[in-house]
Design an enzyme around this catalytic site. Structure first.
Site, short mmCIF file in Angstrom:
data_model
loop_
_atom_site.label_atom_id
_atom_site.label_comp_id
_atom_site.label_asym_id
_atom_site.label_seq_id
_atom_site.Cartn_x
_atom_site.Cartn_y
_atom_site.Cartn_z
N HIS A 146 0.81 -1.21 0.00
CA HIS A 146 0.00 0.00 0.00
C HIS A 146 0.85 1.27 0.00
O HIS A 146 0.33 2.37 0.16
CB HIS A 146 -0.93 0.00 1.22
CG HIS A 146 -2.16 0.84 1.04
ND1 HIS A 146 -3.22 0.47 0.26
CD2 HIS A 146 -2.50 2.05 1.56
CE1 HIS A 146 -4.15 1.40 0.29
NE2 HIS A 146 -3.74 2.37 1.08
N ASP A 161 -7.68 4.41 9.13
CA ASP A 161 -9.03 4.35 8.57
C ASP A 161 -9.23 3.14 7.66
O ASP A 161 -10.33 2.60 7.56
CB ASP A 161 -9.33 5.62 7.78
CG ASP A 161 -9.53 6.82 8.70
OD1 ASP A 161 -9.96 6.62 9.85
OD2 ASP A 161 -9.25 7.95 8.28
N GLU A 199 -11.82 13.00 13.73
CA GLU A 199 -11.17 13.28 12.45
C GLU A 199 -11.95 14.38 11.74
O GLU A 199 -12.85 15.00 12.33
CB GLU A 199 -11.09 12.02 11.56
CG GLU A 199 -10.03 11.03 12.00
CD GLU A 199 -9.67 10.03 10.91
OE1 GLU A 199 -10.10 10.20 9.75
OE2 GLU A 199 -8.95 9.06 11.22
#
Length: 476
Positions: A91, A152, A262
């Site tokens: 990623h 997240d 957030e």
């Protein structure tokens, strides 16, 4: 069979095999429990990542069947001075886990999740570096506990996020994921298996957490756990003024009324990024009382007519972006290039820097990506190599861009914009959160690590004396 040619420092198939081998099938390679592959598909996959910007081709990929395989192959590569990079879920956005002409070690096979253990009031779990946070969450929540901080996106590997930091909406309460590790099992660049902690080989422990893979490969980690709620109340609070939005976020992380804070910024009908949404979550029993809206929202200056709230099981909240990810994959947008911008800003400079970057941002530049802005409490960020601004309440600002990968001119333009934004942030006392795509030189890395540079440099010399680990970061 696969043989190794020391003269050319390359692996090559030496028979009619498929480009993979294991155990005694290898010529010139240590006996392995897993597989070493050189087929085109595997090398091509290891030459790419989620960023789809940088492409460095290894000569082999190890899929370890055990930690012993990692030790054996790192020793082999150390002897032959071959570069090595571990890869979790791939990623990274800028080639951080790629390696040209060397070995990529895929950690996904090292994914065991051990039983929960309790010593006094401390509950922990030991997990393999390749375990995904979604798997860790499910396994621990089933026993009433969970890691205190999640990113997240849950489908990231434990080893991957611990190498960079691991920030999320719970960080203002519990620090980063790296701040909640009690022990690491690692393989150094010299091929030594070591258990380390804050009291056992502490120099190595602190050089590995948020150390970008420079001194050792994480193969397992012991994580501190906290009691998990059964359900949460999730709020989305709209704002139309940047300063008010940021000030209310700051209030919430300082008074601690929410467990998760957030925020996102989206474009309005004119394409300007000036729609602000504060995202906040309160945990219910057994962690906290049944959430009370009046108490939780008291004093906040959001637009009350646009509030969204929902009660949902804890894991469903943690995994809430999974449907959006599935939709991006179905539409082919997940395979776009991702020239991400990730900055950590001093609280006092956040309005100015954020406003400047957002003023230059267009919906086309962002694509199907998102803009995140949210604060932390620096007192909980204790890992030396996670470089944060000298401010009591720093903010993360992230423009998670996505653009077609074949439009290389646009990718280059966005990378240049990232660099300009970083320079503005650095001038204001900000830092780079190194999951993004910002062109960085060796001198930039020295400046980035600042007072921690000397310790990292000494650990690199001690634990990776031939400098074979993770050259893709360009640090040394």
């Amino acid at each position: 069979m696969i043989g190794f040619d020391p003269a050319s420092r390359s692996w090559a198939a030496t028979g009619s095999g498929s480009g993979s081998a294991s155990g005694s099938d290898l010529a010139g390679i240590p006996a392995l429990d897993g597989t070493l592959v050189t087929d085109e598909a595997s090398l091509a996959a290891a030459s790419d990542d989620f960023g789809h910007i940088v492409h460095r081709r290894p000569v082999a990929v190890l899929r370890p069947g055990s930690v012993r395989d990692v030790v054996a192959m790192v020793r082999f590569c150390n002897t032959h001075r071959l570069p090595v990079a571990p890869r979790g879920q791939g990623h990274a956005t800028n080639g951080q886990a790629q390696v040209q002409g060397g070995l990529v070690i895929e950690t996904a096979t090292l994914a065991d999740i051990g039983p929960l253990r309790q010593e006094g009031t401390t509950v922990t779990v030991t997990v393999g570096a390749g375990a995904r946070w979604s798997e860790v969450a499910k396994a621990t929540i089933a026993h009433g506990h969970a890691p205190p901080v999640f990113t997240d996106y849950l489908e990231l590997s434990v080893g991957g996020t611990l190498s960079v930091g691991g920030l999320g909406g719970q960080t203002h309460r519990h620090g980063a994921q790296v701040d909640n590790v009690t022990e690491l099992q690692v393989v150094t660049g010299a091929g030594e298996f070591v258990r380390c902690s804050a009291t056992r080989h502490p120099d190595l422990f602190h050089a590995v957490l948020a150390g970008l893979g420079q001194c050792a490969i994480i193969v397992a980690a012991t994580l501190r756990l906290v009691p998990a709620p059964q359900s949460v109340r999730h709020y989305l609070l709209p704002y139309d003024d940047l300063e008010t939005f940021l000030e209310d976020q700051r209030t919430l992380v300082q008074d601690g009324r929410f467990d998760y804070v957030e925020g996102q910024v989206t474009a309005d009908a004119d394409g300007a990024f000036r729609v602000y949404t504060l995202e906040a979550v309160a945990y219910g029993p057994p962690v906290g009382p049944t959430p009370d809206d009046t108490t939780l929202l008291r004093g906040l200056r959001h637009n009350p007519s646009g509030v969204q709230q929902s009660d949902r099981p804890y894991y469903d909240f943690l995994d809430r972006i999974a449907p959006a990810v599935a939709a991006l994959k179905e539409a082919g947008l997940w395979s776009h290039a991702h020239p991400w911008l990730n900055l950590l800003l001093p609280g006092g400079s956040t309005p100015t820097v954020t406003r400047e970057v957002l003023a230059a941002l267009t919906p086309d530049d962002l694509g199907p990506g998102v803009v995140l802005v949210y604060p932390f409490l620096r007192e909980h960020l204790t890992t030396p190599l996670l470089r944060t601004p000298r401010d009591a309440v720093p903010y993360l600002f992230a423009a998670l861009r996505a653009t077609p990968p074949d439009d290389t001119a646009n990718v280059d333009r966005l990378l240049a914009a990232n660099r300009a934004a970083y320079e503005a942030a650095a001038a204001a006392g900000g830092t780079h959160y190194p999951v993004g795509s910002i062109p960085f030189s060796h001198a930039d890395w020295r400046d980035h690590f600042g007072s921690a540079w000397r310790g990292l440099e000494l650990a690199k010399r001690r634990y990776d004396p031939r400098g074979i680990l993770v050259p893709g970061q360009g640090i040394f």
